[in-house]
Scaffold this active site. Structure first.
Site, PDB file in Angstrom:
ATOM      1  N   ASP A 184       0.868  -1.186   0.000  1.00 55.56           N
ATOM      2  CA  ASP A 184       0.000   0.000   0.000  1.00 55.56           C
ATOM      3  C   ASP A 184       0.901   1.232   0.000  1.00 55.56           C
ATOM      4  O   ASP A 184       2.078   1.150   0.350  1.00 55.56           O
ATOM      5  CB  ASP A 184      -0.915   0.019   1.239  1.00 55.56           C
ATOM      6  N   SER A 185       0.301   2.371  -0.360  1.00 58.81           N
ATOM      7  CA  SER A 185       1.061   3.628  -0.337  1.00 58.81           C
ATOM      8  C   SER A 185       1.461   4.005   1.099  1.00 58.81           C
ATOM      9  O   SER A 185       2.375   4.801   1.278  1.00 58.81           O
ATOM     10  CB  SER A 185       0.209   4.740  -0.954  1.00 58.81           C
TER      11      SER A 185
ATOM     12  N   TYR B 210      -0.758   8.706  -2.640  1.00 63.20           N
ATOM     13  CA  TYR B 210      -0.688   8.476  -4.086  1.00 63.20           C
ATOM     14  C   TYR B 210      -1.923   9.059  -4.791  1.00 63.20           C
ATOM     15  O   TYR B 210      -1.955   9.173  -5.996  1.00 63.20           O
ATOM     16  CB  TYR B 210      -0.683   6.969  -4.376  1.00 63.20           C
ATOM     17  N   GLY B 211      -2.961   9.364  -3.993  1.00 65.59           N
ATOM     18  CA  GLY B 211      -4.291   9.657  -4.529  1.00 65.59           C
ATOM     19  C   GLY B 211      -4.363  10.755  -5.566  1.00 65.59           C
ATOM     20  O   GLY B 211      -5.226  10.749  -6.422  1.00 65.59           O
TER      21      GLY B 211
ATOM     22  N   CYS C 164      -4.444  -1.397  -2.188  1.00 66.56           N
ATOM     23  CA  CYS C 164      -4.629   0.041  -2.368  1.00 66.56           C
ATOM     24  C   CYS C 164      -5.494   0.237  -3.611  1.00 66.56           C
ATOM     25  O   CYS C 164      -5.155  -0.257  -4.696  1.00 66.56           O
ATOM     26  CB  CYS C 164      -3.269   0.697  -2.555  1.00 66.56           C
ATOM     27  N   ASN C 165      -6.592   0.947  -3.442  1.00 65.86           N
ATOM     28  CA  ASN C 165      -7.495   1.165  -4.579  1.00 65.86           C
ATOM     29  C   ASN C 165      -6.880   2.075  -5.622  1.00 65.86           C
ATOM     30  O   ASN C 165      -7.078   1.894  -6.819  1.00 65.86           O
ATOM     31  CB  ASN C 165      -8.795   1.801  -4.085  1.00 65.86           C
ATOM     32  N   THR C 166      -6.134   3.068  -5.145  1.00 67.35           N
ATOM     33  CA  THR C 166      -5.525   4.020  -6.071  1.00 67.35           C
ATOM     34  C   THR C 166      -4.567   3.281  -7.004  1.00 67.35           C
ATOM     35  O   THR C 166      -4.608   3.450  -8.223  1.00 67.35           O
ATOM     36  CB  THR C 166      -4.782   5.117  -5.272  1.00 67.35           C
TER      37      THR C 166
ATOM     38  N   GLU D 234      -2.668   9.451   7.811  1.00 64.19           N
ATOM     39  CA  GLU D 234      -1.227   9.149   7.839  1.00 64.19           C
ATOM     40  C   GLU D 234      -0.511   9.998   8.891  1.00 64.19           C
ATOM     41  O   GLU D 234       0.545   9.618   9.380  1.00 64.19           O
ATOM     42  CB  GLU D 234      -0.599   9.374   6.459  1.00 64.19           C
TER      43      GLU D 234
ATOM     44  N   CYS E  84     -11.149   2.844  -0.069  1.00 64.58           N
ATOM     45  CA  CYS E  84      -9.772   3.271   0.202  1.00 64.58           C
ATOM     46  C   CYS E  84      -9.407   2.510   1.457  1.00 64.58           C
ATOM     47  O   CYS E  84     -10.169   2.536   2.442  1.00 64.58           O
ATOM     48  CB  CYS E  84      -9.695   4.774   0.441  1.00 64.58           C
ATOM     49  N   THR E  85      -8.276   1.827   1.434  1.00 66.20           N
ATOM     50  CA  THR E  85      -7.973   0.925   2.551  1.00 66.20           C
ATOM     51  C   THR E  85      -7.597   1.683   3.829  1.00 66.20           C
ATOM     52  O   THR E  85      -7.454   1.075   4.882  1.00 66.20           O
ATOM     53  CB  THR E  85      -6.862  -0.060   2.146  1.00 66.20           C
ATOM     54  N   HIS E  86      -7.461   2.997   3.728  1.00 65.17           N
ATOM     55  CA  HIS E  86      -7.252   3.793   4.941  1.00 65.17           C
ATOM     56  C   HIS E  86      -8.567   4.049   5.705  1.00 65.17           C
ATOM     57  O   HIS E  86      -8.551   4.269   6.911  1.00 65.17           O
ATOM     58  CB  HIS E  86      -6.670   5.172   4.590  1.00 65.17           C
TER      59      HIS E  86
END
Ligand code: DGL
Length: 272
Positions: A6-7, A38-39, A69-71, A153, A187-189
């Site tokens: 993931d980012s 990264y979005g 990560c979806n992005t 983050e 979004c995995t966040h």
């Protein structure tokens, strides 16, 4: 070994569910926290960063990499599978999170779905594209939530500002369509803010996080692809790499993963 990329920290919400479901395998997590988010980055930049990450994980011995990560899944996965893997690693696999999530929406017979995601995912309209191939009677409504990844983050997810942002983004979504039946936290966040999303969403609307979806679909994939499953090492090891500050990673990553974490520094270079 299964690699999870993931980012930043977000992919840990996926890793957590996958490990709960399949604890027997060895896992290696890589978070590119030095370059998150990264979005809002260009497609080309996300592709370059992802090649570096995937190459890193393969060189560490992963047979299979999950792009948690979806992005990245929306901006780089197809190109990685079609252009990078055949020449560089023809016997390894890279899977993403969009297709399994789209399949879940179909399995659940959703009708009006709100997709909350980064700007990159929203601009790509990837869910509409994936679902066109299956052609179910599902309408998709996108709402970008650009400020959430940076705030998460930074470890500020408990601040009132975060709650205000969530409420504002949901207002934007429901202004598009009041009869949404399902929200996908794409979004995995975002699962780290699940309680805030739940608080500001009508009770009858289902809110889905991707961790349990990816864990179920991965288990199913491995049952159907024994040639991949046989190549995975077992032993229950978990190793965490971060390109960013290790002190920050160790402090915040535990919140996503639910257990203390000691990360190892990673440097990402483009493969020769
Ligand atoms: N967890 C990533 C996702 O699922 C966050 C992307 C970002 O770095 O902006 O989209």
């Amino acid at each position: 070994m299964i690699g999870v990329f993931d980012s930043g920290f977000g992919g840990l919400t996926v890793l957590k569910s996958v490990v709960q479901k399949m604890p027997e395998y060895n896992y290696l997590y890589l978070g590119d926290s030095a370059r998150v988010p990264y979005g809002e980055r260009s497609q080309e930049t996300v592709y370059t960063y992802t090649i570096q990450a995937v190459d890193f994980l393969f060189k560490k011995g992963c047979q299979l990499v999950i792009i948690a990560c979806n992005t990245v899944s929306s901006r780089a996965l197809r190109r990685i599978q079609q252009e990078f893997l055949p020449g560089a690693y023809p016997d390894r696999k890279v899977l993403g999170v969009i297709r399994p999530s789209a399949e879940e929406l179909v399995d659940r017979k959703c009708r009006k779905v709100g997709i909350l995601a980064t700007k990159g995912v929203v601009d790509s309209k990837i869910y509409t594209e994936e679902l066109e191939e299956i052609d179910p009677p599902i309408e998709i409504f996108y709402q970008p939530c650009p400020l959430l990844v940076p705030i998460i983050e930074a470890g500020r997810q408990d601040e009132p500002r975060c709650d205000e942002l969530v409420s504002g983004y949901l207002d934007g979504l429901f202004a598009q369509e009041g009869a949404i039946d399902t929200i996908l936290l794409s979004c995995t966040h975002y699962p780290i803010l699940y309680d805030a999303f739940r608080r500001h969403t009508p009770d009858q609307v289902e809110i889905l996080s991707q961790g349990p979806i990816i864990a179920d679909k991965l288990e199913d994939y491995l049952e159907r692809h024994m040639e991949v499953e046989r190549g995975l090492s077992r032993g229950g090891n978990r190793v965490f790499y971060s390109t960013g500050s290790l002190e920050t990673f160790d402090r915040l990553a535990g919140v996503f993963y639910g257990e203390p974490i000691r990360a190892i520094p990673a440097t990402l270079d483009s493969p020769e």
